[in-house]
Design a protein around this motif. Structure first.
Motif, PDB file in Angstrom:
ATOM      1  N   ARG A 269       0.850  -1.194   0.000  1.00  0.00           N
ATOM      2  CA  ARG A 269       0.000   0.000   0.000  1.00  0.00           C
ATOM      3  C   ARG A 269       0.887   1.246   0.000  1.00  0.00           C
ATOM      4  NH1 ARG A 269      -5.320   0.006   1.180  1.00  0.00           N
ATOM      5  NH2 ARG A 269      -5.180   1.886   2.477  1.00  0.00           N
ATOM      6  N   VAL A 270       0.700   2.079  -1.012  1.00  0.00           N
ATOM      7  CA  VAL A 270       1.504   3.284  -1.202  1.00  0.00           C
ATOM      8  C   VAL A 270       0.640   4.511  -0.945  1.00  0.00           C
ATOM      9  CG1 VAL A 270       2.825   4.634  -2.881  1.00  0.00           C
ATOM     10  CG2 VAL A 270       2.984   2.130  -2.887  1.00  0.00           C
ATOM     11  N   GLY A 271       1.079   5.361  -0.021  1.00  0.00           N
ATOM     12  CA  GLY A 271       0.321   6.562   0.302  1.00  0.00           C
ATOM     13  C   GLY A 271       0.928   7.799  -0.338  1.00  0.00           C
ATOM     14  N   VAL A 272       0.147   8.516  -1.129  1.00  0.00           N
ATOM     15  CA  VAL A 272       0.580   9.768  -1.745  1.00  0.00           C
ATOM     16  C   VAL A 272       0.260  10.908  -0.780  1.00  0.00           C
ATOM     17  CG1 VAL A 272       0.334  11.324  -3.715  1.00  0.00           C
ATOM     18  CG2 VAL A 272       0.139   8.846  -4.045  1.00  0.00           C
ATOM     19  N   ILE A 273       1.274  11.627  -0.349  1.00  0.00           N
ATOM     20  CA  ILE A 273       1.081  12.678   0.653  1.00  0.00           C
ATOM     21  C   ILE A 273       0.438  13.901  -0.005  1.00  0.00           C
ATOM     22  CG2 ILE A 273       2.201  14.125   2.385  1.00  0.00           C
ATOM     23  CD1 ILE A 273       4.527  12.055   2.349  1.00  0.00           C
ATOM     24  N   THR A 274      -0.795  14.176   0.387  1.00  0.00           N
ATOM     25  CA  THR A 274      -1.561  15.265  -0.225  1.00  0.00           C
ATOM     26  C   THR A 274      -0.847  16.596  -0.119  1.00  0.00           C
ATOM     27  OG1 THR A 274      -3.590  14.103   0.408  1.00  0.00           O
ATOM     28  CG2 THR A 274      -3.803  16.422  -0.221  1.00  0.00           C
ATOM     29  N   GLU A 275      -0.228  16.849   1.025  1.00  0.00           N
ATOM     30  CA  GLU A 275       0.384  18.147   1.292  1.00  0.00           C
ATOM     31  C   GLU A 275       1.700  18.374   0.551  1.00  0.00           C
ATOM     32  OE1 GLU A 275      -2.610  17.340   4.251  1.00  0.00           O
ATOM     33  OE2 GLU A 275      -0.909  16.136   3.554  1.00  0.00           O
ATOM     34  N   LEU A 276       2.263  17.331  -0.072  1.00  0.00           N
ATOM     35  CA  LEU A 276       3.547  17.459  -0.762  1.00  0.00           C
ATOM     36  C   LEU A 276       3.359  17.342  -2.273  1.00  0.00           C
ATOM     37  CD1 LEU A 276       5.971  15.467   1.584  1.00  0.00           C
ATOM     38  CD2 LEU A 276       5.404  17.903   1.586  1.00  0.00           C
ATOM     39  N   GLY A 277       2.632  18.285  -2.825  1.00  0.00           N
ATOM     40  CA  GLY A 277       2.386  18.310  -4.262  1.00  0.00           C
ATOM     41  C   GLY A 277       1.472  19.474  -4.595  1.00  0.00           C
ATOM     42  N   GLY A 278       1.276  19.722  -5.892  1.00  0.00           N
ATOM     43  CA  GLY A 278       0.361  20.779  -6.309  1.00  0.00           C
ATOM     44  C   GLY A 278       1.033  22.119  -6.484  1.00  0.00           C
ATOM     45  N   GLU A 279       0.457  23.162  -5.872  1.00  0.00           N
ATOM     46  CA  GLU A 279       0.938  24.523  -6.058  1.00  0.00           C
ATOM     47  C   GLU A 279       2.399  24.647  -5.627  1.00  0.00           C
ATOM     48  OE1 GLU A 279      -0.163  29.100  -4.693  1.00  0.00           O
ATOM     49  OE2 GLU A 279      -1.434  27.428  -4.073  1.00  0.00           O
ATOM     50  N   GLY A 280       3.204  25.291  -6.469  1.00  0.00           N
ATOM     51  CA  GLY A 280       4.621  25.488  -6.174  1.00  0.00           C
ATOM     52  C   GLY A 280       5.522  24.409  -6.743  1.00  0.00           C
ATOM     53  N   TYR A 281       4.932  23.337  -7.268  1.00  0.00           N
ATOM     54  CA  TYR A 281       5.711  22.252  -7.861  1.00  0.00           C
ATOM     55  C   TYR A 281       5.738  22.414  -9.377  1.00  0.00           C
ATOM     56  CZ  TYR A 281       5.998  19.717  -3.440  1.00  0.00           C
ATOM     57  OH  TYR A 281       6.294  19.354  -2.145  1.00  0.00           O
ATOM     58  N   GLY A 284       6.521  19.710 -14.921  1.00  0.00           N
ATOM     59  CA  GLY A 284       7.224  18.520 -15.404  1.00  0.00           C
ATOM     60  C   GLY A 284       7.561  17.548 -14.293  1.00  0.00           C
ATOM     61  N   VAL A 285       7.853  18.068 -13.100  1.00  0.00           N
ATOM     62  CA  VAL A 285       8.141  17.215 -11.941  1.00  0.00           C
ATOM     63  C   VAL A 285       6.885  16.445 -11.543  1.00  0.00           C
ATOM     64  CG1 VAL A 285       8.716  17.252  -9.473  1.00  0.00           C
ATOM     65  CG2 VAL A 285      10.048  18.623 -11.094  1.00  0.00           C
ATOM     66  N   LEU A 286       5.738  17.137 -11.495  1.00  0.00           N
ATOM     67  CA  LEU A 286       4.481  16.477 -11.144  1.00  0.00           C
ATOM     68  C   LEU A 286       4.084  15.446 -12.201  1.00  0.00           C
ATOM     69  CD1 LEU A 286       2.328  19.424  -9.734  1.00  0.00           C
ATOM     70  CD2 LEU A 286       3.406  17.559  -8.459  1.00  0.00           C
ATOM     71  N   ALA A 287       4.346  15.756 -13.466  1.00  0.00           N
ATOM     72  CA  ALA A 287       4.003  14.806 -14.534  1.00  0.00           C
ATOM     73  C   ALA A 287       4.798  13.515 -14.377  1.00  0.00           C
ATOM     74  CB  ALA A 287       4.279  15.445 -15.898  1.00  0.00           C
ATOM     75  N   LYS A 288       6.105  13.624 -14.093  1.00  0.00           N
ATOM     76  CA  LYS A 288       6.935  12.429 -13.904  1.00  0.00           C
ATOM     77  C   LYS A 288       6.510  11.670 -12.642  1.00  0.00           C
ATOM     78  CE  LYS A 288       9.161  12.781 -17.621  1.00  0.00           C
ATOM     79  NZ  LYS A 288       8.864  11.794 -18.701  1.00  0.00           N
ATOM     80  N   PHE A 289       6.111  12.410 -11.617  1.00  0.00           N
ATOM     81  CA  PHE A 289       5.638  11.767 -10.393  1.00  0.00           C
ATOM     82  C   PHE A 289       4.382  10.941 -10.665  1.00  0.00           C
ATOM     83  CE2 PHE A 289       2.971  11.984  -6.509  1.00  0.00           C
ATOM     84  CZ  PHE A 289       3.778  11.236  -5.663  1.00  0.00           C
ATOM     85  N   ASN A 290       3.445  11.503 -11.394  1.00  0.00           N
ATOM     86  CA  ASN A 290       2.201  10.787 -11.694  1.00  0.00           C
ATOM     87  C   ASN A 290       2.452   9.576 -12.594  1.00  0.00           C
ATOM     88  OD1 ASN A 290       0.493  12.442 -10.148  1.00  0.00           O
ATOM     89  ND2 ASN A 290       0.382  13.965 -11.790  1.00  0.00           N
ATOM     90  N   GLU A 291       3.396   9.713 -13.524  1.00  0.00           N
ATOM     91  CA  GLU A 291       3.762   8.560 -14.364  1.00  0.00           C
ATOM     92  C   GLU A 291       4.345   7.435 -13.501  1.00  0.00           C
ATOM     93  OE1 GLU A 291       6.435   9.888 -17.393  1.00  0.00           O
ATOM     94  OE2 GLU A 291       5.010  11.371 -18.192  1.00  0.00           O
ATOM     95  N   SER A 292       5.134   7.797 -12.501  1.00  0.00           N
ATOM     96  CA  SER A 292       5.733   6.794 -11.615  1.00  0.00           C
ATOM     97  C   SER A 292       4.670   6.100 -10.785  1.00  0.00           C
ATOM     98  CB  SER A 292       6.777   7.450 -10.703  1.00  0.00           C
ATOM     99  OG  SER A 292       7.822   8.007 -11.464  1.00  0.00           O
ATOM    100  N   LEU A 293       3.657   6.852 -10.348  1.00  0.00           N
ATOM    101  CA  LEU A 293       2.555   6.235  -9.603  1.00  0.00           C
ATOM    102  C   LEU A 293       1.853   5.174 -10.454  1.00  0.00           C
ATOM    103  CD1 LEU A 293       0.887   9.281  -7.777  1.00  0.00           C
ATOM    104  CD2 LEU A 293       2.453   7.574  -6.819  1.00  0.00           C
ATOM    105  N   GLU A 294       1.666   5.468 -11.732  1.00  0.00           N
ATOM    106  CA  GLU A 294       1.026   4.485 -12.616  1.00  0.00           C
ATOM    107  C   GLU A 294       1.882   3.227 -12.744  1.00  0.00           C
ATOM    108  OE1 GLU A 294      -2.051   4.487 -13.821  1.00  0.00           O
ATOM    109  OE2 GLU A 294      -2.235   6.279 -12.554  1.00  0.00           O
ATOM    110  N   LEU A 295       3.186   3.389 -12.774  1.00  0.00           N
ATOM    111  CA  LEU A 295       4.066   2.226 -12.834  1.00  0.00           C
ATOM    112  C   LEU A 295       3.948   1.391 -11.559  1.00  0.00           C
ATOM    113  CD1 LEU A 295       7.299   3.728 -14.455  1.00  0.00           C
ATOM    114  CD2 LEU A 295       5.650   2.163 -15.512  1.00  0.00           C
ATOM    115  N   LEU A 296       3.841   2.046 -10.404  1.00  0.00           N
ATOM    116  CA  LEU A 296       3.663   1.302  -9.152  1.00  0.00           C
ATOM    117  C   LEU A 296       2.348   0.526  -9.171  1.00  0.00           C
ATOM    118  CD1 LEU A 296       4.907   3.929  -6.518  1.00  0.00           C
ATOM    119  CD2 LEU A 296       6.110   1.884  -7.324  1.00  0.00           C
TER     120      LEU A 296
END
Length: 509
Positions: A269-281, A284-296
Motif C-alpha cells: 500500500r503506497v500513500g501519496v502525501i496530499t500536502e507534498l504536491g500541487g501549487e509550487g511544484y 514537469g516534476v508532477l508529470a513524472k511523479f504521476n507517471e511513476s505512480l502508474e508504474l507502481l
C-alpha cells in the motif's frame, strides 16, 4: 574514458570477484576521470575539495592483495568511494566547506570512514558541500560552487552537491553524504542519482561535524538502488561511540532490493502525501511523479491519498530547530583551540580575536543561521519559538505514525523543481529554503527516505526525483519499493537515466 567508470558498484564488485579487473585499475580509472572533468572553482564539475590519489591507490593495492589471497574484507572490497567533507578523516583535510577549518587535518576517523576502510573501499577524496551543510545548492561552499553534470550552469543540489555530482559525473561509483533536511535526497533528485537518508540513529554520527544533532544523518549516494543497499549495509549498525545510535540490526537491505527488482509489489500500500504536491511544484516534476505512480500500480501496488496535515508547518519548524542546534554546535569554532585565527591589530582581547576570526571564517548563510538560532534560544523567546517548534515536531511525527497505520510507504516528489541556475536564488534565502519542502518532514520525525531518478522533466530535460518514506527502522521497504520502481522505469527508458547524461567537456588537469 574507461568503460569501467560507468558500471554500477555491484557490477564492479562482481568483476573484482571474478578477477576481470583489479582495484588499482578501477581506482586509477576514476582518478583519471576526476583529473579530466572535475576542474576547480572556476571550471569543471568541481565535485572534490581534496583528492587523495596516493592514499586511494595504496588502499586499492591492499584490496587486490586480499582478493588474491581469497580473503576480501567485504562484497564491496576494492570499489572506490568519495566522502563528503564533513566527516573526519585521518591524514586528509576536513573543512566542512568552511574557511574556518581550511587545512585542518583531523586526528581520528569518523566511524563511517573507519567502516569504509575496514570493508576495503579505497577513498578517492573529500567532496564539496555548502558550508557546515547549510544550503540547498552547494553555492555556499567557501571554496566555490559545484556544478551539475547535466548542465554546468545549474546547481547540483545541496548541501551534498559534491557527492551527488561526483557520482553523476562518473568520478566515483559510490559516495557518502549527510542529510539534515534533505541534503542527500534533494541533490540526488536534481543530478539523477539515488540518495538515501537512513532511519535516524541507524548510521553512526561519530566523527560527523554536527550542524543539528537531532536531525543529521549519514547515508549513501549511488547510481542504483542496489548499490545504496550494499553501501548502507557497510556503514550501518550500532556504534557505542554515538549516543544517538540505535541498537537495531541493519537487516538484509540488498536482498530487499533484489526482491524488489523483480517488479512485483502486490499487496504493498503506497500513500501519496496530499500536502507534498500541487501549487509550487514544477509541472514537469508532477508529470513524472504521476507517471511513476502508474508504474507502481502496474506492479500491483495499491496507491491511495494520505493527508499529513501538520506537514505544512514542517519548513517553519525546521528553520527554528535547525538554526538553534547549529548556533550551539558552532560555538566551539572560537579561534582558541583549532581552526582559523585572525588577530586584529593593537592589543586585542580574546573576545576581539574570537569576533574577528568568526567574521572572517564564517560565510553569510552560516552567520544568518547562527543569529536566527541564537535569537530563538534567547531568554524570553525560547518558549515562544524553540519550545513551540518542538511541539509541532511532535505533531508531524504523529502524522507519520497515523499514516503508516494504513500504508506501507509514503511517496512524494523529492524536490519541487529541477536544478535551477547558479546564482538564481542566492539573494533570496526563503526561495532557497523552499527546495527542501518535501524532504524536511522525514528528518523531523527520524523516518528513513530514499530519492531515485524518475525521468527528465519536459520543460528543461533535467532529472526529477521520486521520494519514498518508510516507518522508523523499516529501511528495507525503501529498497524493495525503490528497486521495483527503478526496474520499471529503466525498462521504459531502455537503460539507466545517466546513460542520457551529456558528455562532459574536459578541463585542464
Amino acid at each position: 574514458m574507461s568503460s569501467w567508470i560507468k558500471k554500477s558498484a555491484a557490477e564492479l564488485a562482481d568483476a573484482l570477484a571474478a578477477g576481470e579487473v583489479t582495484s588499482v585499475e578501477l581506482t586509477q580509472a576514476h582518478l583519471d576521470r576526476i583529473a579530466a572533468v572535475d576542474g576547480d572553482a572556476d571550471s569543471g564539475v568541481h565535485a572534490f575539495l581534496h583528492v587523495d590519489a596516493e592514499g586511494a591507490l595504496a588502499q586499492a593495492k591492499a584490496s587486490d592483495e586480499r582478493r588474491a589471497a581469497g580473503i576480501p574484507a567485504s562484497r564491496l572490497d576494492g570499489v572506490p568511494i568519495a566522502v563528503k567533507d564533513i566527516l573526519t578523516t585521518i591524514g586528509t583535510p576536513t573543512t566542512a566547506g568552511s574557511k574556518i577549518l581550511e587545512g585542518w587535518i583531523p586526528p581520528y576517523d569518523a566511524t563511517v570512514v573507519k567502516k569504509l576502510k575496514d570493508a576495503g573501499l579505497p577513498i578517492l577524496g573529500k567532496t564539496n558541500m555548502d558550508e557546515f551543510a547549510m544550503g540547498s545548492s552547494t553555492e555556499q561552499s567557501a571554496f566555490g560552487p559545484t556544478r551539475n553534470p547535466w548542465d554546468q550552469s545549474r546547481i547540483p543540489g545541496g548541501s551534498g552537491g559534491g557527492s551527488a555530482a561526483a557520482v553523476a559525473a562518473f568520478e566515483a561509483p559510490l559516495a557518502i553524504g549527510t542529510d539534515t533536511g534533505g541534503s542527500i535526497r534533494q541533490p540526488g533528485a536534481v543530478t539523477g542519482t539515488v540518495g538515501v537518508k537512513p532511519t535516524y540513529g541507524g548510521v553512526s554520527r561519530y566523527g560527523l561535524i554536527a550542524m543539528a544533532n537531532s536531525l543529521d544523518q549519514v547515508g549513501p549516494v549511488t547510481r542504483t538502488v542496489l548499490d545504496s543497499a550494499l553501501l548502507h549495509e557497510v556503514i550501518g549498525g550500532h556504534d557505542p561511540l554515538d549516543s544517538t545510535s540505535i541498537d537495531a540490526p541493519v537487516g538484509d537491505l540488498a536482498d530487499a532490493a533484489r526482491h524488489g527488482a523483480g517488479g512485483d509489489l502486490t499487496g504493498v500500500r503506497v500513500g501519496v502525501i496530499t500536502e507534498l504536491g500541487g501549487e509550487g511544484y514544477q509541472a514537469g516534476v508532477l508529470a513524472k511523479f504521476n507517471e511513476s505512480l502508474e508504474l507502481l500500480r502496474s506492479a500491483g501496488a495499491e496507491v491511495v491519498e494520505v493527508s499529513c496535515p501538520h506537514f505544512v508547518h514542517a519548513l517553519a519548524t525546521y528553520y527554528l530547530l535547525m538554526p538553534s542546534e547549529a548556533s550551539s554546535n558552532l560555538a566551539k569554532f572560537d579561534a582558541m583551540r583549532f581552526g582559523l585565527r585572525v588577530v586584529p591589530d593593537g592589543d586585542p582581547s580574546a573576545e576581539d580575536v574570537m569576533r574577528a576570526s568568526r567574521d572572517a571564517g564564517f560565510g553569510d548563510e552560516v552567520k544568518r543561521r547562527i543569529i536566527l538560532g541564537t535569537y530563538a534560544l534567547s531568554s524570553g523567546y525560547y518558549d515562544a519559538y524553540y519550545g513551540q517548534a518542538q511541539k509541532v515536531r511532535t505533531l508531524i511525527t504523529q502524522d507519520f505514525d497515523k499514516a503508516f497505520e494504513s500504508v506501507d510507504v509514503l511517496v512524494s516528489p523529492t524536490s519541487p523543481t529541477t536544478a535551477f541556475k547558479l546564482g538564481e536564488k542566492t539573494d533570496d534565502p526563503l526561495a532557497m529554503y523552499l527546495n527542501d519542502l518535501a524532504t524536511i518532514p522525514a528528518n523531523l520525525a527520524g523516518v528513513p527516505g530514499i530519492s531515485l531518478p524518475n525521468g527528465l522533466a519536459e520543460e528543461d530535460g533535467l532529472p526529477s526525483g521520486f521520494q519514498i518514506l518508510a516507518p522508523v527502522t523499516e529501511d528495507a521497504r525503501l529498497y524493495r519499493v525503490g528497486a521495483a520502481l527503478e526496474a520499471l522505469l529503466e525498462k521504459n527508458w531502455g537503460g539507466p537515466i545517466l546513460d542520457r547524461l551529456p558528455e562532459l567537456e574536459g578541463v585542464q588537469a
